[in-house]
Design an enzyme around this catalytic site. Structure first.
Site, short mmCIF file in Angstrom:
data_model
loop_
_atom_site.label_atom_id
_atom_site.label_comp_id
_atom_site.label_asym_id
_atom_site.label_seq_id
_atom_site.Cartn_x
_atom_site.Cartn_y
_atom_site.Cartn_z
N HIS A 12 -5.52 -6.56 -1.49
CA HIS A 12 -4.56 -5.77 -0.97
C HIS A 12 -3.13 -6.46 -0.39
O HIS A 12 -3.40 -6.87 0.57
CB HIS A 12 -5.15 -4.62 -0.16
CG HIS A 12 -4.56 -3.39 -0.13
ND1 HIS A 12 -4.19 -2.48 -1.13
CD2 HIS A 12 -4.17 -2.62 1.05
CE1 HIS A 12 -3.83 -1.42 -0.90
NE2 HIS A 12 -3.76 -1.41 0.36
N SER B 135 0.75 -1.15 -0.08
CA SER B 135 0.07 0.09 0.13
C SER B 135 0.99 1.27 0.05
O SER B 135 1.78 1.28 -0.84
CB SER B 135 -1.11 -0.05 1.16
OG SER B 135 -2.08 0.87 1.11
N ASP C 125 -8.67 -5.86 -5.44
CA ASP C 125 -8.43 -4.78 -4.44
C ASP C 125 -8.71 -3.21 -5.46
O ASP C 125 -8.26 -3.07 -6.45
CB ASP C 125 -6.85 -4.71 -4.31
CG ASP C 125 -6.43 -3.56 -3.43
OD1 ASP C 125 -7.25 -2.82 -2.82
OD2 ASP C 125 -5.03 -3.37 -3.37
#
Lengths: 467, 467
Positions: A427, A154, A402
């Site tokens: 994710h 991320s 995601d």
């Protein structure tokens, strides 16, 4: 609530083991004002159990921490622990400044009190923190020749990719997992995120998608009378009277984050969740346990997302911050502004335009002033053309379930800046501890990543001997 | 002074033509404190005479300004003017923050008054200035697809190289001329600079080298009596009584800078000088015009370097700053600390050790704190290994008569990060306006550079059509 009374599948992922260390870090790496030289203690976790040592130039794997407690990311990056033995790697997890314990100015209260103190929270300062800490650590370990590979998921994945691009002399490669480095300015369509979430639900069940899509109108009508508001509170088992906007936000978050964490095995990243939570939420909507009205369907879905352990007797919608992510709103309102709009036709969400998207950010004037800063500092426009003949050794992993994959690098850029895509992935699922239940595609993704990282290290070792 | 009474060869280099522009620049790009958002006017010079325009994606050549008035560097970078027609290039010369007119806080007096205001003078802030200005300029010209090549000499050359490495999405290549990017930490031998100066003199004449080498002892004796001090003043035609340390510094500077600017044609960069000033200074030492004692020999050499036009009736040793380089001492005492020592055996200078070298810098505590910052931020150690598989399109030019070549990149790193060496060359001689008297090797160097830059642009145009 039959569908979750039976035993919750035990989450058997091992717990991350590490020692805790602190490094004296400088506040401001890019200016030389008296304030720049202020120092703070930056936390980092280290695991040397499998390290082959400096004398054999065994590698150092560094997690470039993101917006929250470093322990949280460490526990959710089991991949590094899983592969440490075969690489004889030292593991280091560095906490991002202004999160967790890595707080300048002595305390979070002071650090977050105003822009004069909080203003040193930025991606570029964080990257320089990592550069300095890693350089110092290698020196202290006499491991100057050990190759460093950076890992991140991320925002941590953006930092890992940017670190390889900006500090190639410190990291020989980066695994940037679910890193939406293209989420800025107008590089990718701003409505993509919520379209992906919507398609995840639609792919589970057309009915599920339609129920959610029509729910917003019904919800908005629930604010009209006090009896409606009471009914809303009771049907959704809310702890407090809550306005409809809050309820809508709370449900939107559940759909978005369920799509984000639609992992193939039970997991506890943002919430404690079963395998494939989107499927479970749609099951709850398609086969409501009590009554076939929309509110009970929404309750069922929310109860999966927010109360899978069954511990909650009601839902508290007041803001909470269990992972210490509070500083992220400052980051998104300064440099990390990622425009997100919602298409009310394609998606299952009520529409939201670009201006609304931008106005979500707190420091409006500041946002406008620097909305193109990230692409100026790190690039992103025409990334394939720019990096085709520049840079090497980055893996961009994205799981297409995601929503953040909308801002990810989904195509190979050159021979060694490559994209790995998992249609079924969520994710940074690749970074999680392996489990026996992992599907084949996930085992395959991780194997591919391991093979690539191995090639980087072999090449590095060869260069070390010859250049 | 016969050898310079006849007409000074006229310096026939054309004068640089440009329009003057200003850009509203932000003070601090890496933090978000209230102070960060302060703005200032950054000066840049532009010449669009030969530009082919945005519609044909004609290139933009940008000089990344260094420590002084941008007009000074522009006038001494005639190469960009010379090649603009064949490339149909737009020329842009950007002034470095805190130099010339590009002064934050309204005036130099305020900007330089203390560290709180001067502290934003740094290489990283300057590079971000360039990134932002270039991006904005391209947008305003609707020239987003025009390739940018950055040029720079000396510190400006470091900035050009670092700009290509850190901002590959903004510049497709860099010509980094006489850029000592390896001059930091312990990457290169710290005694190399003064050894090169010494060898330049020795190569002209062994006697010249020996006279200078033994002069320091004689000079130091000149402070012993007032009659000696008077004699020193008279022999060297000093305007004021000056202590021996100042005289030594003044002479050392003349030798160092003459080596640095040992150009094959008359030039006016640091001083107005004849072709091959080192040769001329050694001639003055070997064949003194008045009396064969060391002081008159030193006078003859100094008179070449400091008074080639013959306008000065005496030498004023008080510090002067004709090119506005005052901020450089702040930069060298914060991040730009390049250790220089002097070997009293190999060189013709009195010895100076590492500690003395470091103590020359004003802000001692600060220096120590960040002496390894530049290699951490920009790399430098094992540069060949680091960049062999990373990065592209940089030319490192070095003239080996230039002491700064000691810190330069002297070997090809990969296919497109290449070193061009001129044995007879001096400090960024390639960047000067071409003259009819230019030696073949210099013509050849420039042709090589032009060919390489052409290849970058052809490749870019091809990529633009296909990627």
């Amino acid at each position: 609530m039959r569908w979750k009374t039976s035993a919750i599948p035990s989450i058997s992922s091992p717990s991350a083991q590490y020692d805790v260390n602190y490094f004296t870090q400088t506040l401001d790496h890019f200016s030389f004002t008296p304030q720049s030289y202020v120092t703070f203690q930056q936390k980092y976790l280290i695991n040397s159990k499998h390290w082959g040592g400096a004398s054999s130039n065994s590698p150092i794997f560094v997690y470039t921490g993101n917006e929250g407690y470093i322990e949280w990311f460490t526990q959710n990056t089991g991949f590094m622990f899983d592969i440490a033995p075969q690489f004889k790697a030292l593991l280091v997890f560095i906490e991002h400044r202004y999160y967790g314990e890595s707080m300048p100015f002595g305390s979070k209260d002071v650090a977050y009190s105003n822009d004069s103190t909080l203003g040193y929270l930025s991606s570029t300062q964080a990257l320089a923190d990592y550069a300095i800490l890693i350089t110092d650590l290698k020196k202290n370990l006499s491991a100057e020749d050990s190759p460093v590979v950076v890992f991140g998921g991320s925002y941590g994945g953006m930092l890992a990719a940017w670190f390889r691009l900006k500090y190639p002399h410190i990291a020989i490669g980066a695994l940037a997992s679910s890193a939406p480095i293209l989420a800025f300015d107008d590089i990718v369509p701003s409505d993509g995120y919520y379209n992906i979430v919507s398609n995840d639900f639609r792919n589970e069940s057309e009915n599920c998608f339609n129920v959610i899509k029509k729910s917003w109108k019904i919800l908005s009508e629930m604010s009209s009378t006090s009896s409606n508001r009471r009914s809303l509170k009771e049907s959704l088992k809310l702890c407090q009277d809550s306005d409809v906007d809050s309820v809508e936000g709370w449900l939107s978050d559940a759909y978005f984050e369920a799509a984000e964490t639609d992992y193939p095995t039970p997991a506890n990243f943002i919430q404690n969740l079963p395998a494939y939570p989107v499927k479970q939420m749609c099951k709850a909507i398609d086969n409501p346990s009590s009554g076939n009205n929309i509110l009970s369907q929404l309750y069922g879905a929310a109860n999966i997302y927010y109360n899978y352990t069954g511990n909650l007797s009601c839902f508290d919608l007041r803001p909470s911050d269990p992972h210490g992510e509070g500083g992220w709103s400052f980051q998104t309102s300064t440099e990390m502004m990622m425009p997100m709009t919602i298409d009310p036709v394609k998606s299952m969400f009520p529409g939201s335009d670009y201006m609304e998207s931008i106005q979500d950010f707190t420091y409006l004037n500041f946002t406008w002033a620097i909305s193109d800063w990230i692409p100026t500092e790190f690039g992103g426009h025409n990334i394939k053309r720019v990096l085709k003949r520049f840079g090497s050794n980055i893996i961009f992993f994205n799981g297409l379930r995601d929503p953040w994959s909308n801002g990810g690098v989904l195509e190979d850029i050159n021979k060694s800046i490559v994209a790995i895509i998992a249609k079924e992935g969520a994710h940074h699922v690749d970074l999680r501890f392996a489990t026996e239940e992992d599907p084949k595609w996930l085992v395959h993704v991780r194997k591919k990543e391991i093979d690539i990282i191995k090639r980087w290290i072999i090449q590095y070792d060869k260069d070390l001997r010859t250049i």
